[in-house]
Design a protein around this motif. Structure first.
Motif, PDB file in Angstrom:
ATOM      1  N   LYS A 345       0.848  -1.202   0.000  1.00  0.00           N
ATOM      2  CA  LYS A 345       0.000   0.000   0.000  1.00  0.00           C
ATOM      3  C   LYS A 345       0.878   1.244   0.000  1.00  0.00           C
ATOM      4  N   SER A 347       2.145   5.146  -1.535  1.00  0.00           N
ATOM      5  CA  SER A 347       1.549   6.411  -1.972  1.00  0.00           C
ATOM      6  C   SER A 347       1.571   6.449  -3.501  1.00  0.00           C
ATOM      7  N   GLU A 348       0.764   7.336  -4.099  1.00  0.00           N
ATOM      8  CA  GLU A 348       0.742   7.428  -5.560  1.00  0.00           C
ATOM      9  C   GLU A 348       2.117   7.840  -6.084  1.00  0.00           C
ATOM     10  N   ASN A 349       2.806   8.722  -5.357  1.00  0.00           N
ATOM     11  CA  ASN A 349       4.145   9.151  -5.749  1.00  0.00           C
ATOM     12  C   ASN A 349       5.111   7.963  -5.775  1.00  0.00           C
ATOM     13  N   TYR A 351       4.331   4.758  -6.163  1.00  0.00           N
ATOM     14  CA  TYR A 351       3.993   3.884  -7.292  1.00  0.00           C
ATOM     15  C   TYR A 351       4.611   4.412  -8.583  1.00  0.00           C
ATOM     16  N   ARG A 352       4.534   5.724  -8.785  1.00  0.00           N
ATOM     17  CA  ARG A 352       5.066   6.307 -10.018  1.00  0.00           C
ATOM     18  C   ARG A 352       6.590   6.151 -10.094  1.00  0.00           C
ATOM     19  N   CYS A 382       1.403  -1.216 -10.004  1.00  0.00           N
ATOM     20  CA  CYS A 382       1.708   0.217  -9.909  1.00  0.00           C
ATOM     21  C   CYS A 382       0.805   1.034 -10.833  1.00  0.00           C
ATOM     22  N   LYS A 384      -2.143   0.198 -11.999  1.00  0.00           N
ATOM     23  CA  LYS A 384      -3.524   0.145 -11.488  1.00  0.00           C
ATOM     24  C   LYS A 384      -3.710   1.161 -10.370  1.00  0.00           C
ATOM     25  N   ASN A 385      -2.709   1.269  -9.487  1.00  0.00           N
ATOM     26  CA  ASN A 385      -2.832   2.173  -8.338  1.00  0.00           C
ATOM     27  C   ASN A 385      -2.569   3.636  -8.682  1.00  0.00           C
ATOM     28  N   THR A 386      -2.161   3.885  -9.921  1.00  0.00           N
ATOM     29  CA  THR A 386      -2.070   5.280 -10.378  1.00  0.00           C
ATOM     30  C   THR A 386      -3.228   5.611 -11.316  1.00  0.00           C
ATOM     31  N   GLY A 387      -4.186   4.684 -11.421  1.00  0.00           N
ATOM     32  CA  GLY A 387      -5.407   4.940 -12.188  1.00  0.00           C
ATOM     33  C   GLY A 387      -5.341   4.601 -13.660  1.00  0.00           C
ATOM     34  N   ASP A 388      -4.245   3.989 -14.126  1.00  0.00           N
ATOM     35  CA  ASP A 388      -4.113   3.663 -15.550  1.00  0.00           C
ATOM     36  C   ASP A 388      -4.449   2.183 -15.757  1.00  0.00           C
TER      37      ASP A 388
END
Length: 426
Positions: A345, A347-349, A351-352, A382, A384-388
């Motif tokens: 789990k 952060s979005e940062n 994952y990127r 990664c 998926k968790n950034t919305g792509d």
């Protein structure tokens, strides 16, 4: 014409020579093989197998065909294969309690079991078991009985310590625990009697690497090896000794970092101190050894304190400094570490930033099917968790295709199940 004839004879002799080097299998029934063993005053080696058994076929094609195996077995045994699935062999399989395949049994000429081997084993292990069956070597249990009678025999103690891991792996339940406890207490006894200063030889160095697998704050074994590095390196080889000491030291530093113990900084000082010659065998691109290890240690300390920004900053500095010397595991290990620490789990940062590392890791030629599959699964997570989700699906599908190249079928199936669950979760 004569030249061609001699060439054909030469090639035939070469082929026959190779064939004669492998185990010669008796063509007949078990009872006929036993009778032949009695006539030739040999014992029997029986390979219980089945046509559907993959490990059985592997033993037959890769181990029984080796020259040293053939030479040893053909001189001492009548060798025969028994197909447990045929009706005429079911009683024989039952008589010798064959419950798993492959099972290889050494049997005396009067039909008494001498020793057995279950599962596929390398050639050297099979020959060793054969030597025990013929009485040319002691079994591990017999060796331990010899030790109990001659407790000051250092050669017996050394042999026990070297053979213990392979033997204990074959034991189960209470027996495994019993033998593990016995051997665990034997190492300090051997060390006390042999003394570290007398262990600059390959056999004793193997014992050290097997039983002294972790460094500590007060560690006389590690310190003696470090102080006498050149002496051990001369006898055993620089690469072996350096890798052992570096592994112990680096692992200890990482343990301190994970615990949040700032003494890791003090331990790092030894890299340019009494361990300088040891670490001189290693290169980190444009980074000095001290700087490279400091960056990795600081990154690990920060990660386990959940200081995400410092972790990425230190790792990126490490990658930049190592440059074209960067290896696959340099990326793979921190990716695994951050997934474990944050329990998947991030952060979005984070994952990127992981996406960037994964992309670089996938460019290496030596990734292999298993690691490629895992990296593509990480990439999918990664993304998926950034919305792509579209790119995530593409990555999971690529992972599924990569998994088809994994030789270990169980691993392949487990990873494919995980990929399918990830796809369903999109």
């Amino acid at each position: 014409m004569k030249k061609i004839f001699y060439m054909i004879v030469f090639l035939m002799l070469g082929t026959l020579g190779n064939l004669s080097a492998q185990i010669t299998l008796f063509k007949g029934t078990f009872d006929e093989a036993l009778k032949k063993a009695q006539q030739e005053k040999k014992d029997l080696f029986v390979d219980f197998f089945a046509e559907w058994c993959g490990p059985c076929k592997m033993m037959a094609s890769e181990v029984f065909t080796q020259k040293e195996v053939g030479e040893f077995f053909n001189n001492r045994f009548i060798c025969v294969q028994v197909d447990v699935d045929t009706q005429e062999n079911k009683d024989i399989a039952k008589r010798y309690n064959v419950t798993a395949l492959p099972t290889m049994v050494f049997i005396s000429r009067v039909g008494k079991e001498l020793r057995r081997v279950q599962g596929s084993v390398p050639a050297e292990s099979l020959i060793k078991e054969a030597k025990i069956a013929t009485g040319e070597e002691l079994s591990f249990e017999q060796l331990y009985e010899k030790y109990k009678k001659k407790k000051n025999d250092l050669d017996v103690q050394q042999q026990l310590l070297i053979e213990a891991p392979a033997f204990i792996a074959t034991q189960q339940g209470y027996n495994q625990q019993k033998w593990g406890t016995r051997i665990e207490s034997l190492f300090p006894e051997y060390l006390k009697n042999k003394k570290i200063e007398n262990m600059a030889n390959e056999a004793d160095f193997l014992v050290l690497t097997m039983y002294h697998r972790a460094a500590s704050k007060e560690d006389p074994i590690f310190d003696y090896l470090a102080q006498n590095y050149q002496k051990f390196a001369k006898e055993i080889g620089k690469d072996n000794v350096a890798r052992y000491l570096v592994s112990l030291n680096n692992t200890y530093i990482i343990q301190l970092c994970k615990k949040g113990d700032l003494n890791y900084k003090k331990r790092l000082e030894r890299v340019n101190g009494d361990l300088k010659d040891v670490y001189s065998e290693f290169s980190f691109g444009n980074l000095s050894v001290q700087n490279a290890l400091t960056l990795l240690a600081d990154a690990t300390y920060s990660l386990h304190r959940h200081d995400e920004n410092t972790f990425f900053k230190k790792m990126d500095a490490y990658f930049a400094g190592k440059g074209d010397k960067t290896e696959l595991n340099d990326y793979f290990q921190p990716l695994q570490d951050i997934a474990v620490v944050y329990e998947g789990k991030l952060s979005e940062n984070a994952y990127r930033r992981c996406i960037n590392w994964i992309a670089k890791a996938l460019t290496f030629d030596n990734v292999g099917a298993s690691n490629r599959t895992r990296l593509l699964m990480m990439m999918g997570d990664c993304l998926k968790n950034t919305g792509d989700n579209a790119k995530a699906k593409q990555s999971y599908n690529q992972a599924f295709l990569a998994s088809a190249q994994i030789e270990n079928k169980m691993e392949m199936q487990q990873l494919q199940q995980g990929i399918q669950q990830s796809l369903q979760g999109l």
